[in-house]
Write an enzyme that holds these catalytic residues in place. Structure first.
Site, PDB file in Angstrom:
ATOM      1  N   HIS A 189       0.812  -1.222   0.000  1.00 34.30           N
ATOM      2  CA  HIS A 189       0.000   0.000   0.000  1.00 34.30           C
ATOM      3  C   HIS A 189       0.846   1.273   0.000  1.00 34.30           C
ATOM      4  O   HIS A 189       0.323   2.354   0.245  1.00 34.30           O
ATOM      5  CB  HIS A 189      -0.961   0.000   1.206  1.00 34.30           C
ATOM      6  N   CYS A 229       4.080  13.235  -7.113  1.00 38.89           N
ATOM      7  CA  CYS A 229       3.340  14.337  -7.725  1.00 38.89           C
ATOM      8  C   CYS A 229       1.934  13.833  -8.066  1.00 38.89           C
ATOM      9  O   CYS A 229       1.780  12.781  -8.687  1.00 38.89           O
ATOM     10  CB  CYS A 229       4.077  14.796  -8.981  1.00 38.89           C
TER      11      CYS A 229
HETATM   12  P1  OAD Z   1      -7.342  -3.345  10.553  1.00 41.55           P
HETATM   13  O1  OAD Z   1      -7.453  -2.191  11.491  1.00 41.55           O
HETATM   14  O2  OAD Z   1      -8.477  -3.623   9.674  1.00 41.55           O
HETATM   15  O3  OAD Z   1      -7.065  -4.693  11.385  1.00 41.55           O
HETATM   16  C1  OAD Z   1      -6.087  -4.769  12.385  1.00 41.55           C
HETATM   17  C2  OAD Z   1      -6.085  -6.177  12.940  1.00 41.55           C
HETATM   18  O4  OAD Z   1      -5.040  -6.296  13.890  1.00 41.55           O
HETATM   19  C3  OAD Z   1      -7.370  -6.588  13.650  1.00 41.55           C
HETATM   20  O5  OAD Z   1      -7.703  -7.920  13.275  1.00 41.55           O
HETATM   21  C4  OAD Z   1      -6.988  -6.519  15.134  1.00 41.55           C
HETATM   22  O6  OAD Z   1      -7.720  -7.463  15.896  1.00 41.55           O
HETATM   23  C5  OAD Z   1      -5.530  -6.898  15.068  1.00 41.55           C
HETATM   24  N1  OAD Z   1      -4.689  -6.390  16.171  1.00 41.55           N
HETATM   25  C6  OAD Z   1      -4.797  -5.235  16.845  1.00 41.55           C
HETATM   26  N2  OAD Z   1      -3.801  -5.102  17.730  1.00 41.55           N
HETATM   27  C7  OAD Z   1      -3.021  -6.202  17.606  1.00 41.55           C
HETATM   28  C8  OAD Z   1      -1.800  -6.646  18.216  1.00 41.55           C
HETATM   29  N3  OAD Z   1      -1.199  -5.923  19.148  1.00 41.55           N
HETATM   30  N4  OAD Z   1      -1.285  -7.823  17.811  1.00 41.55           N
HETATM   31  C9  OAD Z   1      -1.912  -8.586  16.861  1.00 41.55           C
HETATM   32  N5  OAD Z   1      -3.049  -8.215  16.251  1.00 41.55           N
HETATM   33  C10 OAD Z   1      -3.590  -7.039  16.605  1.00 41.55           C
HETATM   34  O7  OAD Z   1      -5.969  -3.140   9.739  1.00 41.55           O
HETATM   35  P2  OAD Z   1      -5.530  -3.842   8.370  1.00 41.55           P
HETATM   36  O8  OAD Z   1      -6.034  -5.227   8.297  1.00 41.55           O
HETATM   37  O9  OAD Z   1      -4.074  -3.624   8.247  1.00 41.55           O
HETATM   38  O10 OAD Z   1      -5.606   0.350   3.544  1.00 41.55           O
HETATM   39  O11 OAD Z   1      -6.279  -2.946   7.296  1.00 41.55           O
HETATM   40  C11 OAD Z   1      -6.071  -3.201   5.939  1.00 41.55           C
HETATM   41  C12 OAD Z   1      -6.124  -1.937   5.150  1.00 41.55           C
HETATM   42  O12 OAD Z   1      -7.342  -1.249   5.432  1.00 41.55           O
HETATM   43  C13 OAD Z   1      -5.048  -0.925   5.472  1.00 41.55           C
HETATM   44  O13 OAD Z   1      -3.815  -1.184   4.843  1.00 41.55           O
HETATM   45  C14 OAD Z   1      -5.672   0.352   4.984  1.00 41.55           C
HETATM   46  C15 OAD Z   1      -7.070   0.187   5.490  1.00 41.55           C
HETATM   47  O14 OAD Z   1      -8.061   0.857   4.779  1.00 41.55           O
HETATM   48  C16 OAD Z   1      -5.313   1.476   2.864  1.00 41.55           C
HETATM   49  O15 OAD Z   1      -5.155   2.542   3.418  1.00 41.55           O
HETATM   50  C17 OAD Z   1      -5.202   1.268   1.394  1.00 41.55           C
END
Ligand code: OAD
Length: 246
Positions: free
Chosen positions: A119, A127
């Site tokens: 990402h 730009c």
């Molecule tokens: P999310 O916020 O959707 O999910 C985070 C996950 O990490 C959840 O399943 C939590 O339960 C878990 N979690 C939280 N704290 C934790 C810890 N200390 N150890 C282990 N697990 C933990 O984030 P992403 O899955 O990364 O995209 O989200 C995916 C994408 O959605 C991001 O890259 C972003 C967003 O929209 C863009 O910006 C393009």
């Protein structure tokens, strides 16, 4: 935490390991996740106001300011033991690929090199008009800074909603998912495509799928093993148990 002996054996012997990380791995470094009901970015802000090209066209200063605020948090953060454990694992496994959805750059700061930042990276700018990466923008007193070549506004080099992912990154990630023996999916809600697809690709290709997450996700039920807990505790424990004394 009891670790399945079979998993330790697979980890020690595997020559091809692929890892997918999400915001949860950086939570212990103080970076907010997206979907946490209380502190997640998407519970406090609307993606359609901030993380897409239309929003930037409408109000570039607002979007830039929001990313500057997020950059502050990234600058103040340090890689945690989970990031460091993955940097160590890279040296133990001949065929290793780390795919991250995170834009915070903490994996690279921890020493990971076989890294696909799917990402983008929030500390890099490009730009808005030309799409080229710009090292140093021109500050005309009105944010965002401008492109030194064409004068267009700079935007963070991250993937916004509605935008395609880099083809080379996609191909590398897809190959790594197809060819690995062990796939670790860490700290992601597995809610966003196409990243969420890679663990399933690995499964279909015969890999062992292991989830490390604080909470349940749609991948929990299909994983061969689930290690519940904060990544910053679970990952170092996994590595120290697999290779004691190192
Ligand atoms: P999310 O916020 O959707 O999910 C985070 C996950 O990490 C959840 O399943 C939590 O339960 C878990 N979690 C939280 N704290 C934790 C810890 N200390 N150890 C282990 N697990 C933990 O984030 P992403 O899955 O990364 O995209 O989200 C995916 C994408 O959605 C991001 O890259 C972003 C967003 O929209 C863009 O910006 C393009």
């Amino acid at each position: 935490m009891q670790l399945p002996p079979q998993l330790l054996d697979i980890l020690r012997k595997a020559s091809r390991v692929t890892v997918l990380t999400g915001a949860g791995i950086s939570a212990d470094s103080g970076i907010p996740t997206f979907r946490d009901p209380q502190h997640g970015l998407w519970s406090r802000f609307r993606p359609e106001d901030l993380a897409n090209a239309e929003a930037f066209k409408r109000d570039p200063a607002l979007v830039w300011g929001w990313y500057e605020w997020r950059r502050e948090a990234v600058r103040a953060a340090e890689p945690n033991p989970a990031h460091l454990a993955l940097a160590t694992l890279e040296h133990r496994v001949p065929g290793f690929t780390l795919i991250t959805q995170n834009v915070d750059g903490l994996h690279a700061r921890a020493g990971s090199r076989k890294l696909v930042e799917l990402h983008g990276n929030i500390m890099r700018n490009k730009c808005f008009a030309e799409g080229t990466v710009v090292e140093q923008g021109v500050d005309d007193g009105e944010p965002p800074p401008k492109c030194p070549r064409c004068g267009g506004p700079l935007r963070p080099d991250v993937v916004w909603f509605g935008e395609a992912l880099d083809e080379q990154h996609m191909a590398t990630a897809d190959k790594a998912a197809r060819e690995c023996e062990l796939f670790l999916v860490i700290g992601t809600s597995a809610a966003v495509m196409p990243a969420a697809h890679f663990p399933r690709v690995a499964l279909q290709s015969g890999a062992v799928l292991v989830e490390i997450n604080r909470d349940e996700t749609p991948l929990s039920a299909v994983s061969h093993a689930v290690l519940r807990g904060p990544a910053a505790l679970v990952l170092p424990h996994l590595l120290n148990t697999a290779w004691p004394g190192n």
